[in-house]
Design an enzyme around this catalytic site. Structure first.
Site, short mmCIF file in Angstrom:
data_model
loop_
_atom_site.label_atom_id
_atom_site.label_comp_id
_atom_site.label_asym_id
_atom_site.label_seq_id
_atom_site.Cartn_x
_atom_site.Cartn_y
_atom_site.Cartn_z
N SER A 146 0.84 -1.19 0.00
CA SER A 146 0.00 0.00 0.00
C SER A 146 0.88 1.26 0.00
O SER A 146 1.71 1.42 -0.89
CB SER A 146 -0.96 -0.03 1.19
OG SER A 146 -1.95 0.96 1.07
N ASP A 312 -8.53 -6.49 -4.66
CA ASP A 312 -8.12 -5.20 -4.10
C ASP A 312 -8.97 -4.11 -4.73
O ASP A 312 -8.94 -3.90 -5.95
CB ASP A 312 -6.64 -4.97 -4.38
CG ASP A 312 -6.07 -3.75 -3.65
OD1 ASP A 312 -6.86 -2.88 -3.23
OD2 ASP A 312 -4.84 -3.66 -3.52
N HIS A 347 -8.05 -5.21 -0.24
CA HIS A 347 -6.75 -4.53 -0.15
C HIS A 347 -5.93 -5.06 1.02
O HIS A 347 -4.70 -5.15 0.94
CB HIS A 347 -6.98 -3.03 0.01
CG HIS A 347 -5.73 -2.22 0.08
ND1 HIS A 347 -4.85 -2.10 -0.98
CD2 HIS A 347 -5.18 -1.49 1.09
CE1 HIS A 347 -3.83 -1.32 -0.63
NE2 HIS A 347 -4.01 -0.95 0.61
#
Length: 369
Positions: A146, A312, A347
């Protein structure tokens, strides 16, 4: 596994991408394992928005271990019997490094809104200053998911000699409107909460009473971090057994989950840090000062190992595929690999579905890939 937690203090100015300067700054960091004699076994771990330097292991009074404890430790994918692992708390974050609530030197008053907007490049530059102070000039690998993946890409492009192996997970080369919109909800909810008091809140009050605006913003984030499949599987249409179906504020289990996981968040995470970090993520763009993104990727000398996750919904798999395609387009096909994990946790899969990619990472670190 040997764990050490420290704070490094720097008095030399940090010149920022914006043109502003941090006259002095602190960096909290944690290390795992032992540094070998020639310092060739260093692995740098970069954390995501709400993460910290505490990536693995457990403190004596801690209910939960570090945020990537499944991934880092003796005998794990990042094996601390072999590697010396270091994770810093990003500047701007609220877990020990200099942030908006730190004293604005030489004053003892906190920066608050006088804190500068940071770019990912600034965070990485500060990390490099820490590593230089420790005599660490090269790393075996840089790994992050991320926002941590953004940092990993920054290392590959702006510090191409630092590591020959870069492993970004669940990230993007530039933040798209969808992710910016999610962050906007959180930022607006914080700004317009009376308890925020235009940034002049008392931290003790937030710990005692929370901040509903940040909690609501966190709910928006949680929806993006997971996926429809996660919600369907985990909650279905189950209703809280303590609430009446025809009560106006009676709750489905999914609503109760969002409340439980959001209203405690402002008691551990600073709202000004949240605003600044969202801004840092929003402005991230590896090609920001170039006509083409290809110009930035052409600087890479190491090898990129890109890992995306099928469900995601914050940084979609096609965003990682684009990086792979650009690398191939500019003649760097031998310097990039791409793997999409069939995931079920959205995610957050890079945090919770480690078993699906741990062997792959082991092979990368052992240079089998």
């Amino acid at each position: 596994m040997r764990i050490e937690t420290k704070i490094a203090k720097f008095t030399s100015p940090l010149y920022l991408e914006s043109g502003r300067i941090l006259q002095s700054y602190d960096i909290a960091y944690e290390t795992y394992g032992e540094l070998n004699e020639d310092k060739s076994n260093v692995i740098v771990i970069c954390h995501a928005l709400a993460g910290s330097h505490h990536a693995a292991g457990r403190y004596a009074d801690e209910a939960k271990p570090g945020w990537w404890d499944k991934f880092i430790g003796d005998g794990k994918a990042v094996d601390t019997r072999k590697y010396f692992v270091i994770c810093t708390n990003n500047i701007g974050s609220c877990f020990g490094s200099t942030s908006p609530m730190s004293p604005n030197y030489p004053s003892k008053e906190p920066y608050r809104f006088k804190f500068p907007v940071l770019a990912i490049s600034d965070i990485v530059k500060a990390q490099r200053n820490l590593f230089d102070s420790l005599g660490i000039y090269h790393a075996k690998a840089v790994i992050g998911g991320s926002m941590g993946g953004m940092q990993a890409l920054c290392y590959a492009i702006e510090h191409p000699e630092f590591s020959k192996t870069i492993i970004p997970l669940a990230t993007t080369a530039y933040t798209r409107p969808w992710a910016i919109a999610i962050n906007k909800i959180a930022m607006e909810a914080v700004r317009h909460d009376p308890a925020f008091n235009n940034g002049h809140y008392d931290k003790k009050d937030l710990i005692a009473n929370g901040l509903p605006g940040l909690a609501i913003g966190r709910m928006a984030g949680l929806i993006a971090y997971l996926s429809p499949n996660v919600f369907n599987k985990k909650f279905a249409r189950n209703y809280a057994h303590t609430d009446g179906l025809y009560e106006l504020f009676g709750r489905f289990e999914v609503e109760r989950y969002l409340e439980y996981n959001s209203y405690s968040f402002p008691k551990i995470f600073d709202p000004l840090s949240y605003l600044y970090i969202c801004k840092t993520m929003n402005i991230f763009d590896v090609g920001r000062n170039k006509d083409k993104i290809e110009d930035s990727f052409s600087k890479i000398k190491g090898k990129l190992h890109l890992i995306s996750f099928s469900d995601d919904m914050l940084f979609f798999p096609e965003e990682m595929e684009e990086i792979h395609d650009i690398m191939c387009k500019i003649g760097k096909k031998d310097q990039v690999t791409y793997k999409m994990i069939e995931s079920q946790s959205g995610h957050d899969s890079f945090l919770v579905e480690v078993e699906k990619f741990e062997d792959y990472v082991k092979d990368i670190l052992e240079e089998k890939i």
